[in-house]
Motif scaffolding. Structure first.
Motif, PDB file in Angstrom:
ATOM      1  N   LEU A  94      32.288  47.760 -10.480  1.00 15.81           N
ATOM      2  CA  LEU A  94      30.944  48.159 -10.538  1.00 15.81           C
ATOM      3  C   LEU A  94      29.751  46.985 -10.278  1.00 15.81           C
ATOM      4  O   LEU A  94      30.328  45.833 -11.102  1.00 15.81           O
ATOM      5  CB  LEU A  94      30.583  48.557 -12.046  1.00 15.81           C
ATOM      6  CG  LEU A  94      29.054  49.211 -12.117  1.00 15.81           C
ATOM      7  CD1 LEU A  94      28.790  50.234 -11.267  1.00 15.81           C
ATOM      8  CD2 LEU A  94      28.733  49.577 -13.801  1.00 15.81           C
ATOM      9  N   VAL A  95      28.965  47.059  -9.722  1.00 13.57           N
ATOM     10  CA  VAL A  95      27.971  45.889  -9.115  1.00 13.57           C
ATOM     11  C   VAL A  95      26.526  46.649  -9.363  1.00 13.57           C
ATOM     12  O   VAL A  95      26.278  47.670  -8.773  1.00 13.57           O
ATOM     13  CB  VAL A  95      28.098  45.384  -7.767  1.00 13.57           C
ATOM     14  CG1 VAL A  95      26.935  44.312  -7.731  1.00 13.57           C
ATOM     15  CG2 VAL A  95      29.450  44.839  -7.555  1.00 13.57           C
ATOM     16  N   ILE A 141      17.562  44.432  -3.696  1.00  5.45           N
ATOM     17  CA  ILE A 141      18.415  44.865  -2.500  1.00  5.45           C
ATOM     18  C   ILE A 141      18.983  43.450  -2.279  1.00  5.45           C
ATOM     19  O   ILE A 141      20.293  43.807  -1.835  1.00  5.45           O
ATOM     20  CB  ILE A 141      17.250  45.296  -1.536  1.00  5.45           C
ATOM     21  CG1 ILE A 141      16.626  46.519  -1.769  1.00  5.45           C
ATOM     22  CG2 ILE A 141      18.050  45.239   0.075  1.00  5.45           C
ATOM     23  CD1 ILE A 141      15.641  46.936  -0.912  1.00  5.45           C
ATOM     24  N   GLU A 142      18.503  42.348  -2.291  1.00  4.14           N
ATOM     25  CA  GLU A 142      19.251  41.128  -1.759  1.00  4.14           C
ATOM     26  C   GLU A 142      20.730  40.841  -2.732  1.00  4.14           C
ATOM     27  O   GLU A 142      21.322  40.227  -1.974  1.00  4.14           O
ATOM     28  CB  GLU A 142      18.071  39.900  -2.013  1.00  4.14           C
ATOM     29  CG  GLU A 142      17.888  39.600  -3.351  1.00  4.14           C
ATOM     30  CD  GLU A 142      16.868  38.829  -3.513  1.00  4.14           C
ATOM     31  OE1 GLU A 142      16.935  37.484  -2.962  1.00  4.14           O
ATOM     32  OE2 GLU A 142      15.920  38.792  -4.355  1.00  4.14           O
ATOM     33  N   PHE A 143      20.789  41.284  -3.642  1.00  2.70           N
ATOM     34  CA  PHE A 143      21.801  41.268  -4.468  1.00  2.70           C
ATOM     35  C   PHE A 143      22.918  42.044  -3.858  1.00  2.70           C
ATOM     36  O   PHE A 143      24.225  41.764  -4.212  1.00  2.70           O
ATOM     37  CB  PHE A 143      21.501  41.794  -5.977  1.00  2.70           C
ATOM     38  CG  PHE A 143      20.681  40.992  -6.784  1.00  2.70           C
ATOM     39  CD1 PHE A 143      20.103  39.675  -6.110  1.00  2.70           C
ATOM     40  CD2 PHE A 143      20.040  41.228  -7.859  1.00  2.70           C
ATOM     41  CE1 PHE A 143      19.075  38.916  -6.927  1.00  2.70           C
ATOM     42  CE2 PHE A 143      18.975  40.632  -8.468  1.00  2.70           C
ATOM     43  CZ  PHE A 143      18.537  39.271  -8.016  1.00  2.70           C
ATOM     44  N   ASP A 163      25.721  42.817   3.999  1.00  2.00           N
ATOM     45  CA  ASP A 163      24.659  42.202   4.294  1.00  2.00           C
ATOM     46  C   ASP A 163      23.530  43.502   4.360  1.00  2.00           C
ATOM     47  O   ASP A 163      23.804  44.462   5.051  1.00  2.00           O
ATOM     48  CB  ASP A 163      24.924  41.591   5.760  1.00  2.00           C
ATOM     49  CG  ASP A 163      23.384  41.206   6.198  1.00  2.00           C
ATOM     50  OD1 ASP A 163      22.572  41.197   5.318  1.00  2.00           O
ATOM     51  OD2 ASP A 163      23.419  40.287   7.308  1.00  2.00           O
ATOM     52  N   PRO A 164      22.803  43.362   3.494  1.00  2.00           N
ATOM     53  CA  PRO A 164      21.795  44.556   3.259  1.00  2.00           C
ATOM     54  C   PRO A 164      20.793  44.752   4.535  1.00  2.00           C
ATOM     55  O   PRO A 164      20.526  45.846   4.557  1.00  2.00           O
ATOM     56  CB  PRO A 164      20.818  44.145   2.079  1.00  2.00           C
ATOM     57  CG  PRO A 164      20.906  42.804   1.994  1.00  2.00           C
ATOM     58  CD  PRO A 164      22.333  42.286   2.381  1.00  2.00           C
ATOM     59  N   LYS A 165      20.510  43.861   5.340  1.00  2.00           N
ATOM     60  CA  LYS A 165      19.858  43.951   6.609  1.00  2.00           C
ATOM     61  C   LYS A 165      20.642  44.851   7.614  1.00  2.00           C
ATOM     62  O   LYS A 165      19.961  45.306   8.540  1.00  2.00           O
ATOM     63  CB  LYS A 165      19.713  42.757   7.215  1.00  2.00           C
ATOM     64  CG  LYS A 165      18.863  41.438   6.352  1.00  2.00           C
ATOM     65  CD  LYS A 165      18.756  40.277   6.986  1.00  2.00           C
ATOM     66  CE  LYS A 165      17.830  39.183   6.242  1.00  2.00           C
ATOM     67  NZ  LYS A 165      17.671  37.850   6.704  1.00  2.00           N
ATOM     68  N   SER A 204      23.724  42.035 -15.752  1.00  2.56           N
ATOM     69  CA  SER A 204      24.949  42.857 -15.275  1.00  2.56           C
ATOM     70  C   SER A 204      26.245  42.312 -15.731  1.00  2.56           C
ATOM     71  O   SER A 204      26.236  41.023 -15.998  1.00  2.56           O
ATOM     72  CB  SER A 204      25.064  43.039 -13.800  1.00  2.56           C
ATOM     73  OG  SER A 204      25.245  41.643 -13.108  1.00  2.56           O
ATOM     74  N   PRO A 205      27.312  42.928 -15.471  1.00  3.90           N
ATOM     75  CA  PRO A 205      28.690  42.109 -15.812  1.00  3.90           C
ATOM     76  C   PRO A 205      28.934  41.011 -15.039  1.00  3.90           C
ATOM     77  O   PRO A 205      29.483  40.143 -15.598  1.00  3.90           O
ATOM     78  CB  PRO A 205      29.538  43.222 -15.840  1.00  3.90           C
ATOM     79  CG  PRO A 205      28.979  44.515 -15.986  1.00  3.90           C
ATOM     80  CD  PRO A 205      27.464  44.228 -15.329  1.00  3.90           C
ATOM     81  N   PHE A 206      28.508  41.005 -13.766  1.00  4.61           N
ATOM     82  CA  PHE A 206      28.695  39.918 -12.869  1.00  4.61           C
ATOM     83  C   PHE A 206      27.993  38.802 -13.247  1.00  4.61           C
ATOM     84  O   PHE A 206      28.312  37.621 -13.227  1.00  4.61           O
ATOM     85  CB  PHE A 206      28.160  40.242 -11.511  1.00  4.61           C
ATOM     86  CG  PHE A 206      28.500  39.098 -10.590  1.00  4.61           C
ATOM     87  CD1 PHE A 206      29.620  38.917 -10.115  1.00  4.61           C
ATOM     88  CD2 PHE A 206      27.234  38.105  -9.894  1.00  4.61           C
ATOM     89  CE1 PHE A 206      30.037  37.778  -9.146  1.00  4.61           C
ATOM     90  CE2 PHE A 206      27.702  37.379  -9.264  1.00  4.61           C
ATOM     91  CZ  PHE A 206      29.075  37.151  -8.841  1.00  4.61           C
TER      92      PHE A 206
END
Length: 329
Positions: free
Chosen positions: A190-191, A196-198, A204-206, A253-255
Motif C-alpha cells: 500500500l502506498v 500526484i508527484e508522490f 512516472d505520473p506524467k 503514510s507507512p512509507f
C-alpha cells in the motif's frame, strides 16, 4: 357484398400472416461465444462462480463491441506504459462514475480488461486508485468486500502495489474495516500518494495521462496546506471544512514512517542511508524474486500445492502413518 368483404378480409389476414412468418424466418440470431472449453474458467467455476459469470457476460458484450460507453466514462483504464519495475498499471477513477451508475457493468469491464494479464498470464501488476474527495462515493464497505471475495486468488497474489492518490478519511476507514480480511503483506504493497508527484515512487505520473481536474485539485490541496501553515505560524488558528480534508489527506503514510525510522537509526549508530536501504525497501520497490519477495498469499498457495502433491512443507515426500508404524516396528 358481405361475401366479397369476407373474402377481402381473409386475403388481408393471410397476407399479414405470411409477412410475419417471412420476417420471423429472416430474423438475425446472435451467436454468443461459448467459454465452456476455457481451462482457466473451468478451474474457477466452483471456487469463483460469480467471477466466471461476470467474465462470461463481459466477453459476450466485448465481442459485440458493446463497451464503448465504458471507455468514454474513463472509470477503469489500462495505462499505455508500465511502472518502473515493468509491471502493468491499471487506473481506477471512481469519481467518473455517472449518477446511479450500473456498478456491475463497470465491474464486468474491469474483469474483462484484467483477466488475461492477471489470471491467464499470471503477471504482476500495479493499481493506481484515484480518490474523489469532493463528492459522496457510490462505493461503500460492502461493495469492496464483495469484490475482494469475488476475484480469484491471482488478483491478490499478483498485485504488487496499490497506490491511492489523495486518500481521504473515508478511504482510510474503509481499509480499516477491511483489515480483518487483508493479509499482512497487503500493507507492504500500500502506498498513500497525498499528491500526484508522490506516484513517482512507482510510476512516472506524467505518463499516466491523468485528468486536468485532478491536477487542479492537487494544486488546491497545496494552497490549503500553505494557508494552514501560515495560520499556524501567525497563531490565528481555525480552518475550514476543505482544509480539514486536506489535513486528513496529508496524514503520515507507512512509507513516511519508514523514512523517519531510518533517520532516527542514523542518529544513533552513525550509519548512512545507503546502508539502510535494503532494510527499509518495501515489497513493491524491488523486482519480483521468488525467494525474497514472496508474500503470504504465495506461501499459502505453495503449501497447499505441496500437500496436494503428497509432500510435506519441506518438500520431502510425506510418509503415511502405516509406513511410520512399520518403520518403528
Amino acid at each position: 357484398t358481405r361475401s366479397g368483404i369476407g373474402e377481402m378480409a381473409s386475403s388481408f389476414l393471410a397476407h399479414v400472416g405470411n409477412a410475419s412468418s417471412t420476417r420471423c424466418s429472416h430474423s438475425v440470431t446472435l451467436q454468443l461465444p461459448t467459454l465452456t472449453d476455457d481451462p482457466v474458467l473451468q478451474r474457477l467455476a466452483k471456487s469463483n462462480a460469480e467471477y466466471v459469470r461476470l467474465y462470461s457476460a463481459a466477453h459476450a458484450i466485448a465481442s459485440g463491441g458493446g463497451f464503448q460507453d465504458m471507455k468514454r466514462a474513463d472509470v477503469v483504464r489500462r495505462a499505455k506504459v508500465v511502472d518502473k519495475f515493468g509491471r502493468d498499471v491499471f487506473l481506477f477513477f471512481p469519481g467518473h462514475l455517472p449518477e446511479r451508475a450500473d456498478l456491475e457493468r463497470f465491474v464486468m469491464y474491469a474483469v474483462w480488461m484484467m483477466h488475461e494479464p492477471v489470471v491467464v498470464s499470471n503477471r504482476s501488476y500495479t493499481v493506481v486508485w484515484v480518490c474523489n474527495n469532493l463528492e459522496a462515493s457510490q462505493l461503500g464497505y460492502f461493495w469492496f468486500r464483495r469484490q475482494y471475495k469475488m476475484v480469484p486468488h491471482e488478483f491478490h497474489k499478483n498485485m504488487r502495489c496499490l497506490a491511492i492518490v489523495h486518500p481521504g478519511l473515508s478511504t482510510r476507514l474503509t481499509l480499516l474495516l477491511l483489515s480483518y480480511m487483508l493479509k499482512q503483506s497487503f500493507w507492504d504493497k500500500l502506498v498513500y500518494a497525498d499528491r500526484i508527484e508522490f506516484l513517482d515512487e512507482v510510476v512516472d505520473p506524467k505518463e499516466l495521462q491523468l485528468p486536468d481536474d485532478l491536477h487542479r485539485y492537487d494544486k488546491l490541496l497545496d494552497r490549503e496546506a500553505a494557508m494552514m501553515a501560515e495560520q499556524h505560524l501567525t497563531g490565528s488558528g481555525g480552518f475550514g471544512g476543505m482544509a480539514m480534508g486536506s489535513m486528513i489527506g496529508g496524514m503520515v503514510s507507512p512509507f513516511d514512517a519508514d523514512t523517519a525510522m531510518t533517520r532516527d537509526d542514523q542518529m544513533h549508530d552513525g550509519t548512512t542511508s545507503r546502508e539502510h536501504t535494503d532494510f527499509t525497501q518495501r515489497s513493491w520497490d524491488r523486482p519480483y524474486n521468488k525467494e525474497f519477495n514472496r508474500d503470504d498469499e504465495e506461501v499459502e498457495s505453495e503449501e497447499g500445492d505441496a500437500l496436494a502433491d503428497g509432500q510435506d512443507l519441506r518438500g520431502a515426500p510425506r510418509v503415511s502413518e502405516d509406513n511410520e508404524s512399520e518403520e518403528e516396528d
